[in-house]
Design an enzyme around this catalytic site. Structure first.
Site, PDB file in Angstrom:
ATOM      1  N   HIS A  72       0.862  -1.189   0.000  1.00  0.00           N
ATOM      2  CA  HIS A  72       0.000   0.000   0.000  1.00  0.00           C
ATOM      3  C   HIS A  72       0.893   1.233   0.000  1.00  0.00           C
ATOM      4  O   HIS A  72       1.657   1.430   0.939  1.00  0.00           O
ATOM      5  CB  HIS A  72      -0.891   0.036   1.241  1.00  0.00           C
ATOM      6  CG  HIS A  72      -2.033  -0.926   1.181  1.00  0.00           C
ATOM      7  ND1 HIS A  72      -3.028  -0.960   2.125  1.00  0.00           N
ATOM      8  CD2 HIS A  72      -2.347  -1.876   0.266  1.00  0.00           C
ATOM      9  CE1 HIS A  72      -3.901  -1.893   1.799  1.00  0.00           C
ATOM     10  NE2 HIS A  72      -3.506  -2.467   0.679  1.00  0.00           N
ATOM     11  N   TYR A 201      -9.885   5.148   6.487  1.00  0.00           N
ATOM     12  CA  TYR A 201     -10.359   5.454   7.838  1.00  0.00           C
ATOM     13  C   TYR A 201     -11.377   6.579   7.684  1.00  0.00           C
ATOM     14  O   TYR A 201     -11.025   7.643   7.177  1.00  0.00           O
ATOM     15  CB  TYR A 201      -9.214   5.947   8.737  1.00  0.00           C
ATOM     16  CG  TYR A 201      -8.140   4.896   8.997  1.00  0.00           C
ATOM     17  CD1 TYR A 201      -8.218   4.065  10.100  1.00  0.00           C
ATOM     18  CD2 TYR A 201      -7.049   4.751   8.133  1.00  0.00           C
ATOM     19  CE1 TYR A 201      -7.245   3.100  10.348  1.00  0.00           C
ATOM     20  CE2 TYR A 201      -6.075   3.788   8.374  1.00  0.00           C
ATOM     21  CZ  TYR A 201      -6.179   2.969   9.483  1.00  0.00           C
ATOM     22  OH  TYR A 201      -5.218   2.017   9.725  1.00  0.00           O
ATOM     23  N   PRO A 293      -6.985  -0.707  17.741  1.00  0.00           N
ATOM     24  CA  PRO A 293      -6.584  -1.191  16.410  1.00  0.00           C
ATOM     25  C   PRO A 293      -6.438  -0.098  15.347  1.00  0.00           C
ATOM     26  O   PRO A 293      -5.925  -0.379  14.265  1.00  0.00           O
ATOM     27  CB  PRO A 293      -7.701  -2.161  16.044  1.00  0.00           C
ATOM     28  CG  PRO A 293      -8.870  -1.746  16.873  1.00  0.00           C
ATOM     29  CD  PRO A 293      -8.321  -1.158  18.133  1.00  0.00           C
ATOM     30  N   LYS A 297      -1.354  -1.234  14.720  1.00  0.00           N
ATOM     31  CA  LYS A 297       0.013  -1.292  15.258  1.00  0.00           C
ATOM     32  C   LYS A 297       0.290  -2.493  16.168  1.00  0.00           C
ATOM     33  O   LYS A 297       1.436  -2.732  16.539  1.00  0.00           O
ATOM     34  CB  LYS A 297       0.316  -0.003  16.046  1.00  0.00           C
ATOM     35  CG  LYS A 297       0.351   1.248  15.187  1.00  0.00           C
ATOM     36  CD  LYS A 297       1.431   1.157  14.149  1.00  0.00           C
ATOM     37  CE  LYS A 297       1.551   2.409  13.316  1.00  0.00           C
ATOM     38  NZ  LYS A 297       2.343   2.189  12.099  1.00  0.00           N
ATOM     39  N   TYR A 384       2.537   6.087  10.208  1.00  0.00           N
ATOM     40  CA  TYR A 384       1.755   4.982   9.654  1.00  0.00           C
ATOM     41  C   TYR A 384       2.667   3.878   9.118  1.00  0.00           C
ATOM     42  O   TYR A 384       2.383   2.696   9.293  1.00  0.00           O
ATOM     43  CB  TYR A 384       0.814   5.492   8.551  1.00  0.00           C
ATOM     44  CG  TYR A 384      -0.289   4.507   8.251  1.00  0.00           C
ATOM     45  CD1 TYR A 384      -1.328   4.298   9.159  1.00  0.00           C
ATOM     46  CD2 TYR A 384      -0.292   3.768   7.073  1.00  0.00           C
ATOM     47  CE1 TYR A 384      -2.327   3.380   8.910  1.00  0.00           C
ATOM     48  CE2 TYR A 384      -1.289   2.848   6.811  1.00  0.00           C
ATOM     49  CZ  TYR A 384      -2.311   2.658   7.732  1.00  0.00           C
ATOM     50  OH  TYR A 384      -3.300   1.740   7.479  1.00  0.00           O
TER      51      TYR A 384
HETATM   52  C1  PHB Z   1      -7.380  -4.785   9.130  1.00  0.00           C
HETATM   53  O1  PHB Z   1      -7.066  -4.992   7.957  1.00  0.00           O
HETATM   54  O2  PHB Z   1      -7.963  -5.651   9.813  1.00  0.00           O
HETATM   55  C2  PHB Z   1      -7.055  -3.465   9.723  1.00  0.00           C
HETATM   56  C3  PHB Z   1      -6.478  -2.477   8.933  1.00  0.00           C
HETATM   57  C4  PHB Z   1      -6.162  -1.266   9.498  1.00  0.00           C
HETATM   58  C5  PHB Z   1      -6.432  -1.029  10.829  1.00  0.00           C
HETATM   59  C6  PHB Z   1      -7.007  -2.012  11.631  1.00  0.00           C
HETATM   60  C7  PHB Z   1      -7.318  -3.239  11.065  1.00  0.00           C
HETATM   61  O3  PHB Z   1      -6.121   0.154  11.375  1.00  0.00           O
END
Ligand code: PHB
Ligand code: APR
Length: 389
Positions: A72, A201, A293, A297, A384
């Site tokens: 990504h 997000y 989450p 991290k 990130y």
């Molecule tokens: C996930 O792919 O499960 C995932 C991705 C980003 C996050 C949390 C979980 O911040």
């Protein structure tokens, strides 16, 4: 029985440490409370920092990741109808993150562990640790009605937030810092193509939403929910409807829905215990700290602990360098706190939780700053992709 290192917990942290110690010729045993099938089926986040990818290669467990991981090069943040992409490589010297599920990471480490042939005891009951404040610590466990005691040099507590390692430390010797968030995440896994090529997000008036993936044919989505909500309250249709209502319409219109393969609710917590060393007992991963989450991290932070712990253990066995173990605690905690800060920050920025109009405007101003300023984008990208080890 005697081993140089007893590792408690066969999650990603314990397995990675075991594989690295095997490669260095340091004998070790892993004790895991759950069955192998249970551990290998657990579904968690799926975004790996570059240092995590590098460590999996270094350990010898990176072959499938190299084939199947999806790089990504950016991350998306949505506020209402606005959608902003933040490039990751441009301001971080070319670093990216890789989409690859933690379930797959655990499986790859498990396969390597089996190839190395070092002992891993699943369904080990009543693991207990003794004398870790002396030079002769022991770890006992029960299986099939008999008790086995292992003497060792060092114990690695990689047994997660609910494990026995941290719980065995006298309260007076440990300081804990904790924040519980007043909401949870409802997650759905489905065999549908992901709606976006990179994670989204979203902060929406109805609450947070997240779009992620496991592959180009398997999606992972989450929505913020009440802490007392129940999975049974959410049909697949209700989940998809709510998700769409929280995304900018350009994304919502593109979502391909399908039956859920898994649906679960998880609470969000920030937690750190200090220090990480208690004599011959060393804590790592979720046993020592938990992040919400947002930012994915948890696994990455567990792996940076293991990086420092592995090097400290190597020095300890090579030179009987006791100070290396203290240094582990200090070094790992530096990165832990910075990563805790970022996970807390991104959680606050992207969730709705106290209906305070001033705070919401602050979040909007923060987002406008982050996305319009080069320094702002760089700060987000730098955190990130993962801070340097
Ligand atoms: C996930 O792919 O499960 C995932 C991705 C980003 C996050 C949390 C979980 O911040
Ligand atoms: N005895 C033996 N094993 C135990 C005990 C015990 N008393 N208590 C817990 N365990 C095992 C758990 O069953 C689990 O398999 O320890 C393991 C800990 O694994 P994780 O919780 O995955 O923690 P960690 O390896 O530190 O991983 C950190 O991965 O799983 C995610 O949310 C976690 O993202 C975080 C990262």
């Amino acid at each position: 029985m005697r081993q140089q290192v007893v590792i408690i917990g066969a999650g990603p942290a314990g397995l990675l440490l075991g594989c690295l110690l095997d490669n260095a010729g340091i004998d070790n045993i892993i004790l895991e409370r759950q069955t192998k099938d249970y551990v290998l089926a657990r579904i968690r986040a799926g975004i790996l920092e570059q240092t995590t990818v590098d460590m999996l290669h270094y350990a010898g467990a990176g072959a499938r990741l190299a084939q199947e991981g999806i790089a990504h090069h950016g991350v998306n943040i949505a506020f209402g109808q606005e959608l902003e992409n933040i490039a990751l490589g441009a301001s971080t010297g070319g670093k990216v993150v890789t989409a690859y599920g933690q379930t797959e990471v655990t499986k790859d480490l498990y396969d390597l562990r089996m190839k190395n042939g070092s002992p891993t005891i699943y369904s080990a009951e009543n693991v207990s640790i003794s004398d870790f404040d002396t030079s002769n610590p022991t770890v006992s466990y029960e299986q099939d009605g008999s008790t086995v005691t292992i003497s060792c040099d060092l114990i690695a507590g990689c047994d997660g937030y609910h494990g026995v390692s941290r719980a065995s430390i006298p309260k007076s010797a440990i300081t804990a810092f904790e924040k519980i968030y007043p909401f949870g995440w409802l997650g759905v896994l489905s065999d549908t193509p992901p709606v976006a090529n990179e994670v989204v997000y979203a902060n929406a008036p109805r609450g947070f939403a997240l779009c992620s993936m496991r592959s180009m044919t398997r999606s992972r989505y989450y929505i913020q929910c009440d802490l007392d909500d129940k999975v049974e309250n959410w049909s697949d249709d209700a989940f998809w409807d709510e998700l769409k209502r929280r995304l900018p319409s350009q994304l919502a219109d593109e979502i391909i829905t399908g039956p859920s393969l898994e649906k679960s609710i998880a609470p969000l917590r920030s937690f750190v215990a200090e220090p990480l060393r208690f004599g011959r007992l060393l804590l790592a991963g979720d046993a020592a700290h938990v992040v919400p989450p947002t930012g994915a991290k948890g696994l990455n932070l567990a792996f940076s602990d293991i990086h420092y712990l592995y090097h400290a253990m190597k020095s300890y066995f090579a030179d009987h360098d006791d100070s290396a173990l203290d240094h582990y605690s200090y070094q790992a905690l530096q990165r832990v706190w910075k990563t805790e800060r970022f996970s807390w920050y991104l959680t606050n920025l992207t969730h709705r939780f106290n209906d305070d109009p001033f705070e919401q405007r602050m979040k909007e101003a923060e987002l406008a700053y982050i996305t319009s300023s080069e320094a702002g984008r760089q700060t987000l990208a730098e955190n990130y992709v993962g801070l340097p080890l």
